[in-house]
Design a protein around this motif. Structure first.
Motif, mmCIF file in Angstrom:
data_model
loop_
_atom_site.group_PDB
_atom_site.id
_atom_site.type_symbol
_atom_site.label_atom_id
_atom_site.label_comp_id
_atom_site.label_asym_id
_atom_site.label_seq_id
_atom_site.Cartn_x
_atom_site.Cartn_y
_atom_site.Cartn_z
ATOM 1 N N ASP A 1 4.289 15.286 -3.487
ATOM 2 C CA ASP A 1 3.522 16.143 -2.579
ATOM 3 C C ASP A 1 2.535 15.371 -1.710
ATOM 4 O O ASP A 1 2.162 15.831 -0.647
ATOM 5 C CB ASP A 1 2.742 17.198 -3.367
ATOM 6 C CG ASP A 1 3.641 18.270 -3.949
ATOM 7 O OD1 ASP A 1 4.769 18.456 -3.446
ATOM 8 O OD2 ASP A 1 3.204 18.921 -4.913
ATOM 9 N N TYR A 2 2.052 14.212 -2.189
ATOM 10 C CA TYR A 2 0.994 13.534 -1.426
ATOM 11 C C TYR A 2 1.332 12.109 -0.994
ATOM 12 O O TYR A 2 0.714 11.605 -0.076
ATOM 13 C CB TYR A 2 -0.329 13.534 -2.206
ATOM 14 C CG TYR A 2 -0.377 12.594 -3.382
ATOM 15 C CD1 TYR A 2 -0.705 11.256 -3.222
ATOM 16 C CD2 TYR A 2 -0.101 13.040 -4.663
ATOM 17 C CE1 TYR A 2 -0.751 10.391 -4.291
ATOM 18 C CE2 TYR A 2 -0.152 12.178 -5.736
ATOM 19 C CZ TYR A 2 -0.472 10.862 -5.547
ATOM 20 O OH TYR A 2 -0.503 10.002 -6.613
ATOM 21 N N ALA A 3 2.263 11.453 -1.639
ATOM 22 C CA ALA A 3 2.519 10.043 -1.333
ATOM 23 C C ALA A 3 3.814 9.867 -0.545
ATOM 24 O O ALA A 3 4.704 10.713 -0.581
ATOM 25 C CB ALA A 3 2.569 9.233 -2.617
ATOM 26 N N GLN A 4 3.873 8.756 0.146
ATOM 27 C CA GLN A 4 5.065 8.377 0.899
ATOM 28 C C GLN A 4 5.541 7.015 0.383
ATOM 29 O O GLN A 4 4.862 6.365 -0.420
ATOM 30 C CB GLN A 4 4.733 8.283 2.382
ATOM 31 C CG GLN A 4 4.311 9.591 2.987
ATOM 32 C CD GLN A 4 3.808 9.409 4.401
ATOM 33 O OE1 GLN A 4 2.611 9.387 4.628
ATOM 34 N NE2 GLN A 4 4.721 9.270 5.340
ATOM 35 N N LEU B 1 0.829 -1.210 0.000
ATOM 36 C CA LEU B 1 0.000 0.000 0.000
ATOM 37 C C LEU B 1 0.861 1.257 0.000
ATOM 38 O O LEU B 1 1.994 1.241 0.480
ATOM 39 C CB LEU B 1 -0.903 0.032 1.235
ATOM 40 C CG LEU B 1 -1.933 -1.082 1.362
ATOM 41 C CD1 LEU B 1 -2.670 -0.969 2.688
ATOM 42 C CD2 LEU B 1 -2.906 -1.058 0.195
ATOM 43 N N SER B 2 0.279 2.337 -0.515
ATOM 44 C CA SER B 2 0.949 3.636 -0.540
ATOM 45 C C SER B 2 0.324 4.559 0.501
ATOM 46 O O SER B 2 -0.834 4.947 0.361
ATOM 47 C CB SER B 2 0.790 4.279 -1.921
ATOM 48 O OG SER B 2 1.514 3.576 -2.884
ATOM 49 N N PRO B 3 1.064 4.931 1.537
ATOM 50 C CA PRO B 3 0.556 5.911 2.498
ATOM 51 C C PRO B 3 0.425 7.276 1.817
ATOM 52 O O PRO B 3 1.280 7.662 1.034
ATOM 53 C CB PRO B 3 1.630 5.959 3.589
ATOM 54 C CG PRO B 3 2.528 4.812 3.335
ATOM 55 C CD PRO B 3 2.391 4.450 1.900
ATOM 56 N N GLN B 4 -0.636 7.996 2.150
ATOM 57 C CA GLN B 4 -0.930 9.289 1.523
ATOM 58 C C GLN B 4 -0.888 10.408 2.555
ATOM 59 O O GLN B 4 -1.926 10.883 2.993
ATOM 60 C CB GLN B 4 -2.298 9.242 0.846
ATOM 61 C CG GLN B 4 -2.510 8.066 -0.078
ATOM 62 C CD GLN B 4 -1.705 8.161 -1.349
ATOM 63 O OE1 GLN B 4 -1.912 9.061 -2.137
ATOM 64 N NE2 GLN B 4 -0.791 7.238 -1.546
#
Length: 130
Positions: free
Chosen positions: A97-100, A9-12
């Motif tokens: 800018d939005y994803a980790q 999963l991609s943390p946002q």
């Protein structure tokens, strides 16, 4: 992508988690797009195992340069990791800018995380693992 009872999963940035994925380039097949997008967003190489769902989704975007209501055709695939290492080196400027950095999240935590998408993709995951 599910491996060892964990999902990729991609943390946002404080808004929850999302599945790796994105748009299809002109002339690109859906399967090639999901492999490319997964590599860009996670650093991992995958191969498509099978299609899970196909449906449409309406969502509103408020970021500068892309404001409006969009109608997307959502195709979800079950994929297998074949190589690579977790990385955010493939992030575009907007993703920075939005994803980790992507994470392997234990499937037993699925009900405790918040989807960052405009739909609850956890139902698709539950169906895939049942």
């Amino acid at each position: 992508v599910i491996k060892d009872s964990k999902i990729l999963l991609s943390p946002q940035h404080g808004k929850g988690y999302n599945l790796p994925g994105g748009g299809v380039n002109l002339g690109e097949s859906l399967e090639v797009a999901v492999v490319r997008e997964t590599k860009e967003e996670t650093g991992l190489d995958v191969r498509v195992i099978r299609t899970l769902t196909v449906y449409d989704n309406l969502f509103k975007v408020t970021r500068p340069g892309a404001q409006g209501v969009y109608h997307a055709i959502m195709v979800h695939y079950l994929c297998e990791m074949t190589g690579g290492n977790l990385s955010n080196a493939g992030f575009g400027e907007y993703e920075k800018d939005y994803a980790q950095l992507a994470e392997w999240v234990p499937l037993e935590k699925l009900d405790t995380i918040s989807p960052a998408a405009s739909y609850d993709w956890r139902e698709i995951v539950r169906a895939a693992i049942s």
